[in-house]
Design a protein around this motif. Structure first.
Motif, PDB file in Angstrom:
ATOM      1  N   VAL A  79       0.477  -0.962   0.205  1.00 58.00           N
ATOM      2  CA  VAL A  79      -0.061   0.143   0.157  1.00 58.00           C
ATOM      3  C   VAL A  79       0.660   1.119  -0.281  1.00 58.00           C
ATOM      4  CG1 VAL A  79      -2.294  -1.086   1.244  1.00 58.00           C
ATOM      5  CG2 VAL A  79       0.033   0.660   2.724  1.00 58.00           C
ATOM      6  N   ARG A  80       0.519   2.189  -0.569  1.00 61.14           N
ATOM      7  CA  ARG A  80       0.619   3.506  -0.647  1.00 61.14           C
ATOM      8  C   ARG A  80       0.011   4.583  -0.287  1.00 61.14           C
ATOM      9  NH1 ARG A  80       1.939   3.034  -7.188  1.00 61.14           N
ATOM     10  NH2 ARG A  80       0.187   3.222  -6.789  1.00 61.14           N
ATOM     11  N   THR A  81       0.465   5.607   0.343  1.00 57.29           N
ATOM     12  CA  THR A  81      -0.431   6.560   1.648  1.00 57.29           C
ATOM     13  C   THR A  81       0.730   7.659   1.866  1.00 57.29           C
ATOM     14  OG1 THR A  81      -1.902   6.901   3.422  1.00 57.29           O
ATOM     15  CG2 THR A  81       0.130   5.678   3.901  1.00 57.29           C
ATOM     16  N   VAL A  82       0.097   8.656   1.964  1.00 62.24           N
ATOM     17  CA  VAL A  82       0.886   9.382   3.024  1.00 62.24           C
ATOM     18  C   VAL A  82      -0.023  10.360   4.680  1.00 62.24           C
ATOM     19  CG1 VAL A  82       1.664  10.805   1.215  1.00 62.24           C
ATOM     20  CG2 VAL A  82      -0.299  11.699   1.687  1.00 62.24           C
ATOM     21  N   THR A  83      -1.159   9.544   4.492  1.00 65.16           N
ATOM     22  CA  THR A  83      -1.634   9.804   5.845  1.00 65.16           C
ATOM     23  C   THR A  83      -1.644   8.631   6.759  1.00 65.16           C
ATOM     24  OG1 THR A  83      -3.562   9.652   4.767  1.00 65.16           O
ATOM     25  CG2 THR A  83      -2.797  11.550   4.801  1.00 65.16           C
ATOM     26  N   ALA A  84      -1.587   8.518   8.230  1.00 64.35           N
ATOM     27  CA  ALA A  84      -2.011   7.462   8.991  1.00 64.35           C
ATOM     28  C   ALA A  84      -2.624   6.561   8.559  1.00 64.35           C
ATOM     29  CB  ALA A  84      -1.403   7.576   9.849  1.00 64.35           C
ATOM     30  N   GLU A  85      -4.333   7.358   8.580  1.00 62.52           N
ATOM     31  CA  GLU A  85      -5.621   6.431   9.036  1.00 62.52           C
ATOM     32  C   GLU A  85      -5.841   5.591   8.363  1.00 62.52           C
ATOM     33  OE1 GLU A  85      -8.463   4.685  11.475  1.00 62.52           O
ATOM     34  OE2 GLU A  85      -7.256   6.412  12.034  1.00 62.52           O
ATOM     35  N   PRO A  86      -5.652   5.620   7.012  1.00 62.13           N
ATOM     36  CA  PRO A  86      -5.871   4.953   5.970  1.00 62.13           C
ATOM     37  C   PRO A  86      -5.182   3.144   6.312  1.00 62.13           C
ATOM     38  CG  PRO A  86      -5.421   6.755   4.733  1.00 62.13           C
ATOM     39  CD  PRO A  86      -5.173   6.495   5.793  1.00 62.13           C
ATOM     40  N   VAL A  87      -3.851   3.429   6.930  1.00 60.13           N
ATOM     41  CA  VAL A  87      -3.200   2.361   6.937  1.00 60.13           C
ATOM     42  C   VAL A  87      -3.246   1.500   8.120  1.00 60.13           C
ATOM     43  CG1 VAL A  87      -0.467   2.180   8.062  1.00 60.13           C
ATOM     44  CG2 VAL A  87      -0.461   3.775   6.889  1.00 60.13           C
ATOM     45  N   ARG A  88      -3.851   1.713   9.462  1.00 56.92           N
ATOM     46  CA  ARG A  88      -4.821   1.467  10.073  1.00 56.92           C
ATOM     47  C   ARG A  88      -5.639   0.200  10.131  1.00 56.92           C
ATOM     48  NH1 ARG A  88      -4.998   3.097  14.686  1.00 56.92           N
ATOM     49  NH2 ARG A  88      -3.603   5.570  14.301  1.00 56.92           N
ATOM     50  N   GLU A  89      -6.664   1.159   8.564  1.00 58.49           N
ATOM     51  CA  GLU A  89      -8.195   0.591   8.452  1.00 58.49           C
ATOM     52  C   GLU A  89      -7.035  -0.874   6.866  1.00 58.49           C
ATOM     53  OE1 GLU A  89     -11.079   2.726   6.476  1.00 58.49           O
ATOM     54  OE2 GLU A  89      -9.390   4.563   6.894  1.00 58.49           O
ATOM     55  N   ALA A  90      -6.638  -0.239   6.174  1.00 57.78           N
ATOM     56  CA  ALA A  90      -6.031  -1.486   5.878  1.00 57.78           C
ATOM     57  C   ALA A  90      -4.953  -2.512   6.603  1.00 57.78           C
ATOM     58  CB  ALA A  90      -4.630  -1.244   4.711  1.00 57.78           C
ATOM     59  N   ALA A  91      -4.240  -2.594   7.596  1.00 58.08           N
ATOM     60  CA  ALA A  91      -3.914  -3.161   8.319  1.00 58.08           C
ATOM     61  C   ALA A  91      -4.858  -4.204   9.320  1.00 58.08           C
ATOM     62  CB  ALA A  91      -3.101  -2.849   9.019  1.00 58.08           C
ATOM     63  N   ALA A  92      -5.579  -3.742   9.733  1.00 61.14           N
ATOM     64  CA  ALA A  92      -7.264  -4.702   9.601  1.00 61.14           C
ATOM     65  C   ALA A  92      -7.863  -4.980   9.301  1.00 61.14           C
ATOM     66  CB  ALA A  92      -8.139  -3.552  10.520  1.00 61.14           C
ATOM     67  N   VAL A  93      -7.699  -4.464   7.753  1.00 57.57           N
ATOM     68  CA  VAL A  93      -8.900  -6.157   6.925  1.00 57.57           C
ATOM     69  C   VAL A  93      -7.355  -6.870   6.764  1.00 57.57           C
ATOM     70  CG1 VAL A  93      -9.135  -6.577   4.810  1.00 57.57           C
ATOM     71  CG2 VAL A  93      -9.759  -3.991   6.086  1.00 57.57           C
ATOM     72  N   CYS A  94      -6.185  -6.676   6.804  1.00 54.49           N
ATOM     73  CA  CYS A  94      -5.485  -7.506   6.252  1.00 54.49           C
ATOM     74  C   CYS A  94      -5.036  -8.760   7.750  1.00 54.49           C
ATOM     75  CB  CYS A  94      -4.072  -6.618   6.643  1.00 54.49           C
ATOM     76  SG  CYS A  94      -3.814  -6.657   4.654  1.00 54.49           S
ATOM     77  N   GLU A  95      -4.836  -7.732   8.702  1.00 60.86           N
ATOM     78  CA  GLU A  95      -5.120  -8.867   9.911  1.00 60.86           C
ATOM     79  C   GLU A  95      -6.374 -10.153   9.917  1.00 60.86           C
ATOM     80  OE1 GLU A  95      -5.628 -10.713  14.146  1.00 60.86           O
ATOM     81  OE2 GLU A  95      -7.024  -8.606  13.271  1.00 60.86           O
ATOM     82  N   ARG A  96      -7.658  -9.565   9.771  1.00 62.40           N
ATOM     83  CA  ARG A  96      -8.411 -10.060   9.733  1.00 62.40           C
ATOM     84  C   ARG A  96      -8.710 -11.544   8.542  1.00 62.40           C
ATOM     85  NH1 ARG A  96     -11.574  -5.220   9.471  1.00 62.40           N
ATOM     86  NH2 ARG A  96     -12.421  -6.073   7.414  1.00 62.40           N
ATOM     87  N   HIS A  97      -7.538 -11.414   7.792  1.00 63.17           N
ATOM     88  CA  HIS A  97      -7.709 -12.206   6.075  1.00 63.17           C
ATOM     89  C   HIS A  97      -6.249 -12.613   6.804  1.00 63.17           C
ATOM     90  CE1 HIS A  97     -10.758 -11.250   3.473  1.00 63.17           C
ATOM     91  NE2 HIS A  97     -10.598 -10.088   3.869  1.00 63.17           N
ATOM     92  N   ASP A  98      -5.778 -12.844   8.264  1.00 61.86           N
ATOM     93  CA  ASP A  98      -4.140 -13.514   8.398  1.00 61.86           C
ATOM     94  C   ASP A  98      -3.174 -12.797   7.246  1.00 61.86           C
ATOM     95  OD1 ASP A  98      -2.240 -14.783  10.014  1.00 61.86           O
ATOM     96  OD2 ASP A  98      -2.362 -16.592   9.181  1.00 61.86           O
ATOM     97  N   ALA A  99      -3.095 -11.663   6.791  1.00 60.96           N
ATOM     98  CA  ALA A  99      -2.395 -11.599   5.764  1.00 60.96           C
ATOM     99  C   ALA A  99      -1.411 -10.436   6.199  1.00 60.96           C
ATOM    100  CB  ALA A  99      -3.486 -10.388   4.819  1.00 60.96           C
ATOM    101  N   ILE A 100      -0.293 -10.338   5.023  1.00 62.49           N
ATOM    102  CA  ILE A 100       0.948  -9.651   5.445  1.00 62.49           C
ATOM    103  C   ILE A 100       0.542  -7.835   4.465  1.00 62.49           C
ATOM    104  CG2 ILE A 100       3.085  -8.393   5.097  1.00 62.49           C
ATOM    105  CD1 ILE A 100       3.430 -11.873   3.948  1.00 62.49           C
ATOM    106  N   LEU A 101       0.641  -6.564   5.645  1.00 61.54           N
ATOM    107  CA  LEU A 101       0.329  -5.551   5.762  1.00 61.54           C
ATOM    108  C   LEU A 101       1.925  -4.616   4.634  1.00 61.54           C
ATOM    109  CD1 LEU A 101       0.702  -1.863   5.903  1.00 61.54           C
ATOM    110  CD2 LEU A 101      -1.224  -2.916   4.887  1.00 61.54           C
ATOM    111  N   GLU A 102       1.911  -4.719   3.868  1.00 63.76           N
ATOM    112  CA  GLU A 102       3.432  -4.207   3.128  1.00 63.76           C
ATOM    113  C   GLU A 102       3.791  -2.280   2.868  1.00 63.76           C
ATOM    114  OE1 GLU A 102       6.602  -6.178   0.693  1.00 63.76           O
ATOM    115  OE2 GLU A 102       5.458  -5.692  -0.811  1.00 63.76           O
TER     116      GLU A 102
END
Length: 245
Positions: free
Chosen positions: A83-106
């Motif tokens: 993922v690409r971002t310059v703000t923190a909140e979308p990182v949190r949202e994307a990471a939470a989705v990854c956690e539910r899927h047992d996936a890696i947030l890169e």
């Protein structure tokens, strides 16, 4: 982390679940994306599309990540999303989705396209370790496994220091595009991170070189849709780790 120790590296606008499934016979992991999460990086992605590059620009990037990861649920792959971002909140949202899927947030601290760098994304993050570490911390707080994709040969950047910083912030993986500096893998392997080496991985010679420098796995970029290349890389990694527990 995953077996075989071969990852399919994200390719902008090309690496979706269907792409990952095609390489699943030869890889242990696949990084989807890159996905631009916020307004700034999505505007930059539109400019890239305007000059004929491919980009993922779904109406809802978080829902897109959720759907794509769900499509890999029945595979043997360890999924990840770049993922690409310059703000923190979308990182949190994307990471939470990854956690539910047992996936890696890169987190992408790698893209060198001018449009992304102009808004402060991609390799610009390598020169802003404080901000990069903040994003790592935000992602790690969700419980997701966190990877940071970086690039060698960026002026003024010491990747060993970057590795130490993101490790302290909570990263688990360092995914390194070594460019023409393969020995950089030895410089970052002292950190307590799972190191994936990328760039020019095509067969036995490159696999052995990266693993001898201390990489824990390798990743394949452009040839990730070539089963002949993937089979060679898989065999080389299995032979290496079969002889070196």
């Amino acid at each position: 982390m995953f077996e075989p120790r071969v990852a399919l590296a994200s390719l902008s606008g090309e690496s979706d679940a269907q792409w990952a499934r095609r390489g699943a016979a030869h890889a242990g992991a696949a990084f989807l994306g890159g996905v631009s999460l916020d307004d700034q990086t999505r505007d930059a992605a539109r400019k890239l599309v305007a000059r004929d590059r491919t980009e993922f620009l779904p109406a809802d990037p978080i829902a897109f990540i959720d759907t794509e990861l769900g499509a890999l649920a029945e595979t043997t792959l360890q999924p990840g999303v770049n993922v690409r971002t310059v703000t923190a909140e979308p990182v949190r949202e994307a990471a939470a989705v990854c956690e539910r899927h047992d996936a890696i947030l890169e987190l992408n601290a790698h893209c060198r396209q001018d449009e992304m760098c102009a808004v402060g994304a991609g390799e610009t993050l390598l020169a802003d370790t404080e901000r990069l570490c903040k994003y790592v911390d935000v992602a790690a707080e969700t419980g997701a496994t966190v990877s940071v994709k970086v690039r060698a040969e960026v002026e003024g950047v010491d990747l060993a220091e970057t590795a130490s910083g993101v490790e302290t912030a909570g990263a688990d993986i360092l995914h390194v595009d070594a460019m023409d500096s393969e020995a950089v893998i030895a410089e970052v392997s002292n950190a307590d991170l799972f190191v994936i080496a990328n760039n020019g991985v095509r067969g036995t010679e490159t696999v052995r070189e990266y693993l001898a420098f201390g990489a824990d796995a390798v990743s394949v970029g452009r040839p990730s849709d070539n089963p002949t290349v993937l089979a060679r890389v898989r065999r080389a990694t299995q032979q290496w780790f079969g002889g070196r527990p």
